[in-house]
Motif scaffolding. Structure first.
Motif, short mmCIF file in Angstrom:
data_model
loop_
_atom_site.label_atom_id
_atom_site.label_comp_id
_atom_site.label_asym_id
_atom_site.label_seq_id
_atom_site.Cartn_x
_atom_site.Cartn_y
_atom_site.Cartn_z
N LEU A 159 0.80 -1.22 0.00
CA LEU A 159 0.00 0.00 0.00
C LEU A 159 0.84 1.27 0.00
O LEU A 159 0.39 2.30 -0.47
N TYR A 160 2.06 1.19 0.53
CA TYR A 160 2.81 2.42 0.77
C TYR A 160 4.13 2.52 0.01
O TYR A 160 4.86 3.48 0.19
N GLY A 161 4.46 1.53 -0.79
CA GLY A 161 5.59 1.69 -1.68
C GLY A 161 6.92 1.25 -1.14
O GLY A 161 7.03 0.54 -0.14
N ALA A 162 7.98 1.73 -1.82
CA ALA A 162 9.32 1.16 -1.68
C ALA A 162 9.89 1.22 -0.28
O ALA A 162 10.43 0.25 0.22
N ASN A 163 9.80 2.35 0.38
CA ASN A 163 10.53 2.52 1.63
C ASN A 163 9.80 1.92 2.84
O ASN A 163 10.37 1.84 3.93
N ALA A 164 8.54 1.53 2.67
CA ALA A 164 7.80 0.88 3.76
C ALA A 164 8.15 -0.60 3.78
O ALA A 164 7.31 -1.47 3.63
N PHE A 165 9.42 -0.87 4.00
CA PHE A 165 9.98 -2.20 3.80
C PHE A 165 10.02 -3.00 5.09
O PHE A 165 9.75 -4.20 5.11
N ASN A 166 10.36 -2.33 6.18
CA ASN A 166 10.52 -3.03 7.45
C ASN A 166 9.61 -2.46 8.53
O ASN A 166 9.70 -2.85 9.69
N GLY A 167 8.78 -1.50 8.15
CA GLY A 167 7.87 -0.87 9.08
C GLY A 167 7.53 0.53 8.64
O GLY A 167 8.25 1.16 7.85
N ILE A 168 6.42 1.04 9.15
CA ILE A 168 5.98 2.39 8.79
C ILE A 168 5.23 3.00 9.96
O ILE A 168 4.51 2.30 10.69
N MET A 169 5.43 4.29 10.18
CA MET A 169 4.78 4.99 11.28
C MET A 169 4.02 6.19 10.74
O MET A 169 4.52 6.93 9.89
N PHE A 170 2.79 6.38 11.25
CA PHE A 170 1.93 7.47 10.83
C PHE A 170 1.67 8.38 12.02
O PHE A 170 1.18 7.95 13.06
#
Length: 905
Positions: free
Chosen positions: A217-228
């Motif tokens: 859903l969030y593309g290349a850099n959301a590889f090992n985790g993502i924070m909003f």
């Protein structure tokens, strides 16, 4: 005339009185305890018209709407109630029921659509305004470390790096951080920069964190985790809030130093169509001093102290300049300078300004236009290949966004300027060269040693004329060096890179009944501009593009919609690489009478594009030259003149030579093979995207144990990596062809070679796996008790790729405990957090070393004074006082103590 004026005034007054004004008064209470709830939101349904309860839980709402209409009453941690208003001057009492569990909270990040955490198809961690108030950490960003499965590595007082599921570095390019939908990464360096361009604590609405791959859903850099991180709306949260925090940082090396943290937030809705807000925060303190003077060699701690002739102290710079003088003299390094003499005053500073203008053309949330500007300036310390003093940096973002119930479209630009930043290692190297050239220094050393036979006497003679820190002569040379961007003579870090990004999403939920469909896409352009000091952008900015498109379908099945199926896929294409597909499939089943037992399983693929540095860096870091592997970068980089031995000079036709970046990839030795005495050609193909295949199982539920209920959140994952991106150390000979003749081996013998770090992919099989368990309950009639455990491990056969360092950099075991009561007695609460983690190996280009196990305790007490709408808080972090290292080379982290006063938040 007077009659006309009176007539006009009468008509005007009459028109005002004819506008209906409805007044509603009331009180909001906790349904269980009967206590009033301050700060509850009261608003008209589907409109941005409302108010908040005061510290006594009372409210007065005056609106122009005629009854009947519906009020929505809500507060964090409670279920929303709707109240029908049928007449003017109606008085209501609203009782809100506390959520049975934090798993009832609503999140948006997991599926790009609102859903309960309980029903999310993937693991989600969440922090809201109520949790921020109760955190014992010095700031909400520090408080993230208390979340399950989350690591926060401290680079400096103002720069923290968040990580999940391993492979942590301070330059954490595998983890994405979004603030109000904007990527918070440095455009040049491609990693999140903590909260330096985040938001004021007063403006935080929620923080949602997804561990693991989220590329679908969030593309290349959301590889090992993502924070909003999402901020508060000026329509819903109006008024002026203020916070002042004063405290001390305590460290053996730095002593006790005060810090100040001041924030103000102002928000106002001019009407139900137009609202604005502004928040400003200012923090100033003293960084943790880095004073690890242990000797190092080959990237690891080594035997010997400052008395040895080839000493290379970890936090001493300039002593990396060393040569082998041969014979009895041996290898000798120049005398370096301590970091504390190179970081000026170790001042930590962060200033953030966030302004936003919101416009709702229909007077409700069906359509909203937002213009947002964010600015950040200050000082911090960043540790990468070297230690960088980031001074007077500037970061800014401007966003224009149009969003409605089922869609959003946004565009933003991120700009940065490194200001007066500099590389501390090159500052020391070139201050040394200001008062005496390397050639003269080593010549004097050798000559004196041959006469005296004493290394101490030789060093003293060579150091004659050395600039002493604290003198005006040293300061003059230091100022010249740190203002010079040429690393041959200076140390300044230049960067004016920009990032342009746009993305959109549309949800077809109002057009398609049988399932929920979403489509979206994004476009990004990097414009690298370091004036040749970091990248090979000598002749102007380097531009390159990325884009992606995705779709998701979500469908519920079985009786009472107990089974939820989610499928999504995304396609991304970067300018220098082939495209990548990232699919995700998940199933979530809600069992139990009240759907309180939720099981989930997911499969997804993720990928990560090589960073701007992986592709376009061209930087001589002293110990090695870093060269990116973009095809158009290999020939653009040419080294500065390199000294050639007497024996090798006839072979290159002079006393110096230069090397191109291409040679590092096509004519080099593996560094490990040379160290092992069996020189072999390196295998370093040009870097390409990194891929991960991830599997996850989980359970979220509410377990009744008679008198209490325990929320359980359990997950386990397995990740398999392909084309894992790595930096490899290689040695480029000044002459000869590696593998074809003996000249290249002769170059090694003569010391005629240069170390390079190249960016490539390992062929080794790498996998990681782990599990986490969180338990939360209430005990002793109102005390919150929570405990969580995280296990993380990775597999890698070092023999399959001896030059590769995985850099997992994560403890195998972590345990975190929380105990507190926000209402111990009237207006008084407290909270205690404890964390333990085992020891682990930290690998980086700066140094490899074991990080010792540690136990930390943070605590706070808070007291509310309703009459002045204030909350006072007294707390401390690392109350045990035992200093620890977040990574080798950074300053030892001591204790922090603080007291804060927050008004109207």
């Amino acid at each position: 005339m007077i009659k006309k004026i009176l007539l006009i005034a009468f008509i005007a007054f009459s028109s005002i009185t004819m506008v209906a004004q409805t007044t509603v008064t009331g009180t909001v209470k906790d349904a269980k305890t009967g206590e009033t709830l301050p700060g509850a939101n009261i608003k008209i349904e589907n409109k941005a018209v409302g108010t908040n309860t005061d510290f006594d839980g009372n409210f007065v709402l005056k609106v122009s709407d005629n009854p009947p209409f519906t009020l929505e009453v809500s507060v964090l941690g409670y279920k929303m109630e709707k109240i029908e208003v049928t007449k003017n001057n109606q008085k209501v009492t609203v009782s809100l029921t506390e959520n049975e569990t934090s798993l009832d909270e609503i999140v948006v990040s997991a599926s790009r659509t609102p859903e309960r955490i309980m029903e999310s198809p993937v693991t989600v961690e969440r922090l809201d305004a109520r949790a921020i108030k109760n955190t014992s950490a010095p700031s909400f960003y520090d408080g993230l470390e208390n979340l399950k499965g989350v690591d926060v590595n401290t680079n400096s007082l103002t720069f923290k790096s968040v990580n999940t599921r391993g492979f942590a570095t301070f330059a954490n390019t595998r983890f994405m951080q979004l603030v109000d939908g904007m990527d918070n990464s440095s455009p040049a360096l491609n990693f999140a920069i903590g909260n330096l361009l985040g938001m004021s604590e007063l403006d935080v609405n929620t923080v949602e964190l997804l561990p693991g791959a989220s590329s679908a859903l969030y593309g290349a850099n959301a590889f090992n985790g993502i924070m909003f991180m999402t901020s508060r709306s000026p329509f819903n949260d109006q008024g002026i809030s203020f916070s002042y925090k004063y405290g001390l940082t305590s460290q053996k090396a730095a002593g006790d130093n005060s810090f100040h943290d001041v924030s103000i937030r102002m928000a106002y809705a001019f009407s139900d169509k137009l609202a604005a807000k502004a928040s400003l925060s200012y923090l100033k303190g003293t960084e943790w001093y880095a004073t690890d003077y242990r000797n190092t060699a080959n990237g690891k701690y080594a035997a010997g102290d400052r008395s040895i002739n080839d000493y290379d102290g970890l936090n001493i710079y300039g002593d990396e300049v060393a040569i082998d003088l041969g014979g009895a003299v041996g290898r000798v390094s120049r005398t370096g300078y301590q970091e504390v003499d190179l970081m000026k005053d170790y001042e930590a500073k962060s200033v953030k300004l966030n302004t936003a203008l919101h416009y709702r053309p229909f007077g409700d949330d069906r359509l909203e236009l937002i213009f947002n500007s964010k600015f950040g300036v200050g000082n911090t310390i960043y540790q990468g290949a070297n230690r960088y003093n980031i001074r007077d940096f500037y970061l800014a973002q401007q966003k224009l966004e149009l969003k409605g119930k089922n869609f959003f479209v946004r565009g933003y630009v991120t700009t940065e300027d490194a200001g007066n930043s500099y590389d501390s290692r090159f500052a020391a190297i070139n201050v040394n060269r200001k008062w005496k050239s390397d050639q003269d220094w080593f010549t004097q050393y050798a000559g004196t040693y041959l006469v005296t036979g004493s290394h101490a006497a030789a060093r003293a003679a060579a150091d004659t004329g050395r600039l002493i820190p604290g003198t005006s002569e040293f300061q003059s040379a230091f100022d010249q060096v740190t203002a010079d961007p040429n690393l041959v003579t200076g140390a300044r870090f230049q960067d004016q890179t920009k990032l342009y990004h746009s993305d959109l999403n549309y949800n077809f939920q109002d057009l398609i009944d049988w399932a929920e469909f979403q489509v979206g896409g994004s476009y990004r352009r990097y414009s690298l501009n370091s004036n040749g000091s970091i990248f090979t952008d000598y002749d102007g900015a380097i531009d390159y593009d990325e884009f992606g498109v995705y779709t998701q379908m979500q469908k519920k099945f079985l009786e009472e919609d107990r089974l939820k199926f989610t499928a999504s896929i995304r396609y991304d294409k970067a300018q220098n690489f082939d495209g990548n597909f990232s699919p995700r499939i998940s199933l979530a089943y809600a069992a139990g009478e009240n759907k309180n037992d939720n099981f989930r399983a997911s499969f997804q693929k993720g990928f990560r594009n090589p960073t701007t540095q992986d592709q376009y860096i061209g930087l001589d870091a002293g110990a090695a030259i870093l060269v990116g592997s973009a095809p158009d970068n290999l020939d653009r980089y040419t080294s500065s003149p390199l000294n050639v031995s007497t024996a090798g000079q006839p072979l290159v036709g002079g006393s110096t030579t230069t090397l191109s970046g291409r040679l590092a990839y096509e004519n080099s030795f593996s560094a490990s093979s040379v160290q092992n005495g069996a020189p072999a050609a390196s295998a370093a193909p040009l870097v390409k995207p990194e891929e991960v295949t991830a599997f996850e199982l989980g359970y979220r539920g509410l377990v009744n144990t008679g008198e209490s209920r325990i929320t359980v959140d359990l997950s386990a994952y397995y990740n398999s990596y392909n084309n894992f991106i790595s930096g490899k150390n290689v040695l480029v000979p000044f002459y000869g062809t590696v593998g074809d003749n003996s000249l290249s081996l002769l170059a090694l013998q003569n010391g005629d070679f240069k170390a390079f770090q190249v960016y490539t992919n390992t062929t080794a099989d790498i996998s990681s796996y782990g599990a986490s368990l969180g338990l939360n309950t209430k005990i002793l009639n109102g005390f919150d008790l929570g405990v969580n455990y995280t296990y993380a491990k990775f597999d890698f056969d070092q023999s399959s790729d001896p030059d590769f360092e995985a850099g997992f950099n994560t403890p195998e075991h972590k345990v975190k405990l929380q105990f507190g009561n926000p209402n111990l007695f009237e207006n008084f609460g407290f909270n205690i957090n404890a964390r333990w983690q085992g020891d682990y190996l930290w690998e980086s280009t700066f140094l490899d070393a074991t990080i010792e196990s540690r136990t930390l305790i943070d605590a706070q007490i808070n007291y509310s004074v309703p009459s002045i709408k204030s909350v006072f808080k007294l707390g401390g972090a690392n109350l045990g006082g035992k200093e620890y290292f977040s990574a080798p080379g950074v300053g030892a982290i001591g204790s922090q103590y603080y007291i804060s006063w927050t008004i109207n938040n």
